[in-house]
Scaffold this active site. Sequence first.
Site, short mmCIF file in Angstrom:
data_model
loop_
_atom_site.label_atom_id
_atom_site.label_comp_id
_atom_site.label_asym_id
_atom_site.label_seq_id
_atom_site.Cartn_x
_atom_site.Cartn_y
_atom_site.Cartn_z
N PHE A 219 26.13 -14.20 -5.33
CA PHE A 219 25.94 -12.85 -4.78
C PHE A 219 26.79 -12.61 -3.54
O PHE A 219 27.00 -11.46 -3.15
CB PHE A 219 24.45 -12.61 -4.46
CG PHE A 219 24.00 -13.15 -3.13
CD1 PHE A 219 23.58 -14.45 -3.00
CD2 PHE A 219 24.01 -12.33 -2.01
CE1 PHE A 219 23.19 -14.93 -1.76
CE2 PHE A 219 23.61 -12.81 -0.78
CZ PHE A 219 23.20 -14.12 -0.65
N LYS A 220 27.30 -13.66 -2.93
CA LYS A 220 28.08 -13.48 -1.71
C LYS A 220 29.35 -12.66 -1.95
O LYS A 220 29.87 -12.05 -1.03
CB LYS A 220 28.40 -14.84 -1.09
CG LYS A 220 27.11 -15.51 -0.60
CD LYS A 220 27.35 -16.77 0.17
CE LYS A 220 26.08 -17.25 0.84
NZ LYS A 220 25.10 -17.84 -0.08
#
Length: 456
Positions: free
Chosen positions: A108-109
């Site tokens: 998700f980064k």
Amino acid sequence: MKYQSTRGKVSQLTFKQAVMMGLASDGGLLLPESIPDVSQCLPEFKNLTYAQLAYEVMSLYITDIEESELKAIINKSYATFSHPDIVPLRTIGDINILELFHGPTLAFKDVALQFLGNVFEHILKESGSRVNILGATSGDTGSAAIAGVRGKDNIDVYIMFPEGKTSPLQELQMTSVLDANVHNIGINGSFDDCQSLLKTIFSDLEFKDSYQLAAVNSVNWARVLAQVVYYFSAYNQLGQPKKFDVCVPTGNFGNVLAGYIAKQMGLPIARLIIATNSNDILARFFRTGIYERGDVNFTHSPAMDIQVASNFERYLFYKLDQNADKLTEFMKKFSETGRAELRFNSERFDRDFVAASVSNEETIQTVKKYYETFNYLVDPHTAVGISVAEKVIDADVPLVCLSTAHPAKFNDVMAQALPSVEVTHPSLEVLKGRETRKIVMDADIEAIKSLIKETQ
Ligand SMILES: *Cc1c(COP(=O)(O)O)cnc(C)c1O
């Protein structure tokens, strides 16, 4: 919109200044001076694409980048995602899973770091200056930061990781990037050594200024802001229910803080459910009001093996009625004694939050169960979230669990849970056997500084 520090000694910054500063120069974290309420606009958001929604949310906080420029930055940032919905919502059993892992490095980064990389590029082009990004990683942040800035003009990126201690796939995601502006540094030492090098170098303000050092860890406000958007997307994809719960696998409190901001903006989130592994400082805090450091355990969800959550300070600032003096006192007490306490009157002290921790065994069981029951593969971090979500789900309120990584990134744990299943992803398979580049160094501050100087 102007930005201020939680410690009260920095204020009146523009968004661009806040992004370049990263950590506030008084040691605090930067926050917007106010949080806009968009509850009346939610129906208008319903049918927007992800990029349009991102513009509507982010432009409230970014008033110093022109509309057409900001739209171009956002479009470019999400064009690298492999799914047309960017963050698709899947219903699996009773739980809705928001898949945040369709970006270039499969965690998700990317949602925040693709955006941050393009914001840096825009600011530097405008000002004609350059930066050196210095970061420390145990895995996911490093590869996402590199993917966000590789090949960009006026930016060099230096990522330190503990040599031999990140997973082979995570290391390959970093060291197979051969662009001239990318410098991978394997440090002979632990992740803590890398973090302490980072802190020491950033605290040398003379060096920081002369080499224009910039930060990409989740203290950077632009990262939190980019993450606020997907809470709105989850709400839209659910069909805009009256209210919904969100469960967040949590380490540094960055992701769940974005949810807290979304809730303050008027998004009808009933409960923010914090799921931790056995590093449970946050789960303990939300039960007792006591914030107390423990030892770090190494678990099956390594990106959450964190005791002191850097973004927690932003949450505390709101809980302390935005009183910078009280906050400074709390943080000082915590850093001196490893323990600080918030007083509260009611039986549960913050009704917005629920928190629980999950063992390695439960993590493995959840991975197994979701494969065997639903033929759905979840990564161990997401499994921590799902384990907690199943325990606290309210049958009348839709629940969204954030999925923070693609399972192929953590194939060693997946193999423990599902020995007969091959868990792969094409974008990882193509890296195998590629040429790689890294520098291996001792945990020596002067050596790192020299490397930065010599590679200008
Ligand atoms: C970074 C990370 C987390 C933790 O997110 P925070 O914002 O630090 O709470 C969880 N899962 C994965 C896969 C991560 O990479």
